[in-house]
Design an enzyme around this catalytic site. Sequence first.
Site, PDB file in Angstrom:
ATOM      1  N   VAL A   1       0.833  -1.203   0.000  1.00  0.00           N
ATOM      2  CA  VAL A   1       0.000   0.000   0.000  1.00  0.00           C
ATOM      3  C   VAL A   1       0.866   1.251   0.000  1.00  0.00           C
ATOM      4  O   VAL A   1       0.569   2.244  -0.686  1.00  0.00           O
ATOM      5  CB  VAL A   1      -0.966  -0.006   1.202  1.00  0.00           C
ATOM      6  CG1 VAL A   1      -1.731   1.303   1.275  1.00  0.00           C
ATOM      7  CG2 VAL A   1      -1.926  -1.178   1.104  1.00  0.00           C
TER       8      VAL A   1
ATOM      9  N   ASP B   1       6.195  30.512 -41.477  1.00  0.00           N
ATOM     10  CA  ASP B   1       5.876  31.306 -42.654  1.00  0.00           C
ATOM     11  C   ASP B   1       6.016  32.782 -42.281  1.00  0.00           C
ATOM     12  O   ASP B   1       6.187  33.130 -41.113  1.00  0.00           O
ATOM     13  CB  ASP B   1       4.457  30.983 -43.113  1.00  0.00           C
ATOM     14  CG  ASP B   1       4.192  31.427 -44.540  1.00  0.00           C
ATOM     15  OD1 ASP B   1       5.086  32.042 -45.146  1.00  0.00           O
ATOM     16  OD2 ASP B   1       3.081  31.171 -45.037  1.00  0.00           O
TER      17      ASP B   1
ATOM     18  N   ASP C   1      -0.561  26.880 -44.020  1.00  0.00           N
ATOM     19  CA  ASP C   1      -1.962  27.262 -44.147  1.00  0.00           C
ATOM     20  C   ASP C   1      -2.642  26.664 -45.371  1.00  0.00           C
ATOM     21  O   ASP C   1      -3.857  26.598 -45.439  1.00  0.00           O
ATOM     22  CB  ASP C   1      -2.114  28.789 -44.175  1.00  0.00           C
ATOM     23  CG  ASP C   1      -1.256  29.428 -45.258  1.00  0.00           C
ATOM     24  OD1 ASP C   1      -0.678  28.699 -46.086  1.00  0.00           O
ATOM     25  OD2 ASP C   1      -1.164  30.675 -45.273  1.00  0.00           O
TER      26      ASP C   1
ATOM     27  N   ASP D   1       0.254  22.148 -47.810  1.00  0.00           N
ATOM     28  CA  ASP D   1       1.123  22.117 -46.635  1.00  0.00           C
ATOM     29  C   ASP D   1       0.831  20.927 -45.730  1.00  0.00           C
ATOM     30  O   ASP D   1       1.600  20.654 -44.803  1.00  0.00           O
ATOM     31  CB  ASP D   1       0.959  23.404 -45.811  1.00  0.00           C
ATOM     32  CG  ASP D   1       1.569  24.615 -46.487  1.00  0.00           C
ATOM     33  OD1 ASP D   1       2.511  24.425 -47.270  1.00  0.00           O
ATOM     34  OD2 ASP D   1       1.090  25.737 -46.254  1.00  0.00           O
TER      35      ASP D   1
ATOM     36  N   GLU E   1       6.263   6.485   4.297  1.00  0.00           N
ATOM     37  CA  GLU E   1       5.182   5.503   4.436  1.00  0.00           C
ATOM     38  C   GLU E   1       5.727   4.102   4.666  1.00  0.00           C
ATOM     39  O   GLU E   1       5.108   3.297   5.374  1.00  0.00           O
ATOM     40  CB  GLU E   1       4.311   5.517   3.174  1.00  0.00           C
ATOM     41  CG  GLU E   1       3.462   6.763   3.038  1.00  0.00           C
ATOM     42  CD  GLU E   1       2.661   6.766   1.743  1.00  0.00           C
ATOM     43  OE1 GLU E   1       2.754   5.788   0.990  1.00  0.00           O
ATOM     44  OE2 GLU E   1       1.941   7.747   1.492  1.00  0.00           O
TER      45      GLU E   1
ATOM     46  N   THR F   1      -5.442  12.800   2.409  1.00  0.00           N
ATOM     47  CA  THR F   1      -4.725  14.063   2.546  1.00  0.00           C
ATOM     48  C   THR F   1      -3.793  14.386   1.386  1.00  0.00           C
ATOM     49  O   THR F   1      -3.365  15.524   1.239  1.00  0.00           O
ATOM     50  CB  THR F   1      -3.888  14.040   3.852  1.00  0.00           C
ATOM     51  OG1 THR F   1      -2.887  13.022   3.755  1.00  0.00           O
ATOM     52  CG2 THR F   1      -4.772  13.769   5.049  1.00  0.00           C
TER      53      THR F   1
END
Length: 964
Positions: free
Chosen positions: A292, A339, A635, A639, A704, A734
């Site tokens: 855990v 560009d 654009d 392209d 832990e 928490t």
Amino acid sequence: MTQTRSVDDTTFEAAVIDPTEHLDLLLRDLRSARSGLSTREAERRLLHLGPNALRRRGGVRWPKELAQQFTHPLALLLWAAAGLAWSVGIAPIAIAILIVIVVNAMFAFVQERHAEHAVEVLAGFIPLRANVIRDGRPRTIDAGDLVPGDVLVIAEGDRISADARLLDGGIEVDMSTLNGESMPAFRSADLIDTQEPLLRARDVVFSGTTCTEGTARAVVFATGMRTELGRIASLSERVERDESPLEAQIRRVAWLIALISVLLGAAFIPLATLGAGLSFLNAVIFAVGLLVGNVPEGLLPVITLALAIGVRKMADQGAVIKRLSAVETLGSTEVICTDKTGTLTENHMRVTTIHTVAGRIDLTGAGRGDSLNDSASARLTAAMTACNNAQIDDDGPATGDPTELAVMAAAIVLGATLDTADRQRSRRKQFSFDPIRKRMSTVDEYGGLRWVHTKGAPESVLPLCVAEMDTDGTDRPLTPTRRNELAQLVDAQAANGLRVLATADRRLAPTQAMPESSAAAERGLTLLGLLAIVDPPRSEVPDAVAQCYAAGIRIIVITGDHGLTAAAIARQVGIVRGEPTIVTGDELDRMSEPELDELLCGPAELIFARSSPEAKLRIADALRGVGRVVAMTGDGANDAPALRRADIGIAMGRSGTDVAREAATMVLTDDNFASIAAAVNAGRRVYDNIRKFIFYIFAHATPEITPFLVFALSGGAVPLPLTVMQLLAFDVGTETVPALALGREPAEPGLMQRPPRKRNESVIRPAMLLRAWLFLGVICAVLAMAGFFAVLLAAGWRPGDPTEAGAPLHHAYLQATTMTFVGIVAGQVGTAFAARTERVALRTVGAFSNPLLLWGIAFEIALTAVIVYFPPIQDLLGTAALEPWMLAIVAPFPLIVWGADELRRLLVRRLAATTAEAPQPAPIRHLATVADGTTSITFDRTNRGFNDQERAISDDDTVTETNP
């Protein structure tokens, strides 16, 4: 033959009787006309038929997505812990772990659904557009508002958004989305197929296909799910979400954590029973705690949510990211290929002067071209208006290409009158602008005479001209001397940052056949004039360019304009600071691959001028081939291959075609280069924040696990300092909210002064783990255990004394375990503040600059108080109320943890500064030179080097400094 399309309770029949009647019958059945629908009628049909959109028919997806939360590696680790606890009869712990699995799965499910929804919402920023005829006038609408009966205006680069039958014109269509064929198919209103299947009909176009060349008008007969594309979409039963590279990387780490945890747990059970003398039950409790304690439960959902939040923030800044994984790539971008027009400039073009044989016509002052007689002026303006598709009406907004709008506005200044309908009636053929040819031509008929009108780049049009219009409108030969004068004029205008456009014409003989190709039309032309067009640079671009250079990002300009024009603009915005190397399209074509690689890897400031879309693709390939992470703007429809090939394809949201926007990874809603720099900044910030909360979560593994190690290694002489139930409360209760808050951290100072991170750099690096596990983790563990032993020793405990229920020390033991829990939480608060910065001091970002983190810590403290002092929770988790002196011990823990890391960061900065001052070896291979005004820094081929504020240089970097 009759083809029927059912639309809800309304039936439109396209009755094909003969080649002259079928369109009229179709329009009749659709209750439409060649002039389109009225806005009011279209709104009624939209209300009745619904939007033109494909509905997802993948079935209910959420059960599968929820099930996946129970089977990812970290969840499997918890399942193993629960099974282990259940097998030895520790039912309360097993049930608690199962509750944690469910709570965590629900949390992850909700967060990922939220993230997915946040990204899907961004589709609203880049709606597909459709050009239609409404109320007899051209309009641009959202493609979702198309209805049967609408008349579409289709041009090169448009994505066709509904099934429609052509009314006039001819186009090349990419139908690969429907039939899988890569070659475009020709579709024309003149090709009437009444006996062919619908998909083969040469006068029909379909939703989801793309116009690659030509122009046409078509009447819509099916929208949404009633289209051929909708029929295909309805057959799809599921839609899978792609896993981003970062998520895949984290998933691999999760499996590694799971494997290590299982091996440690399995190894320590015999070690604890045989070596430490623990009972088998206590050994299992230890193994469960180990499993855990190693699980970072909130890792995957928090990462997904942080990416989605980052993507949404980028959209607010004008950069719409189409997939989450692009956020990672943005942070490592090394080269931006941009560009010029519209990206570096405002794309608000204006013709300032027109140069003719009579001299210079100034359109900025009072000059109106009086040096030309009426015949010559009429001939010039006729070409400017005829070879043009811009729409300028008195009662509506101007629409069209910015260059064509500028040309049309200049023609009006010179006295031309524009009738859009008359121009359309006079046009017999159009040869659309081609980025290879760099010109456009039309064939128009006036009073029985047919004229070819051409406009384009001077170097493209002038070689086709044999004559020049004189002041009286007649032709005179174009001599070599005059050609040289014109070439010098073009260069002079380009050097001043002006774009130059040539316009020409040719009258066709009455007996001459209609030209069927551009080559047949564009020959023997007469030059009418050279138009000088100004397009000022955007005011915000210089700062963005400076940010990119400071960040170690190279900028290469690739444009279809004249090289001198591009160089002038690049110099104005700061891309060019010396003499750039200008490579024309022809020169690039003659380069070998090794020559191109050498050029791109060299230190020169590069401008690729008069470049084609194929050149963009080749440059992107070359840069990727030498290991660079490339962002490429574009654009046009052509392209799209380069945008797909680049690591980050960037399409223009305003001026870009639908094809480019679909191929791109990122769409600039404002077509602004500054948005690219902002997106790179945001990408780096998001990636940094991901690393921060990964570090924050990992830092808690050591405190832990330590209580269980103390318990096991003492052979049970020291009671378990932290129960599994308390550990679960810490992990689930928490820890999560502050982790989420760290995903909202502001950028650290110097973020855009760092070099780009390497493409293959892992999000979890050894230095991060050492800092998390062996530095802050150890400090938190020592503090928590000190608090535990302080409470027990104050109560008179000695190793081996009983602390179980009923023993005199039992209450002190409960307080001691509570002290461990509170101590870990206090250390967690200090870790949260320490995690906010990696190198700089906390004061540089501000201790209170992340309000969400402050709220998260307040929630954490309030929840801890409930766990410690609320009796029902005390009974459940085995906690006890702490006395004031105990809280006094814990109070300084956050400052100790944060202060220790603050001191570590100070030492790192001083060490980095010392390293920066030491002599460095010469660079292996030059890539780019970055100037900050006083120092010139040359990067080696790793393109990593320095932090301008902290002078932080990693061991594998090579930097040379020269003071000018």
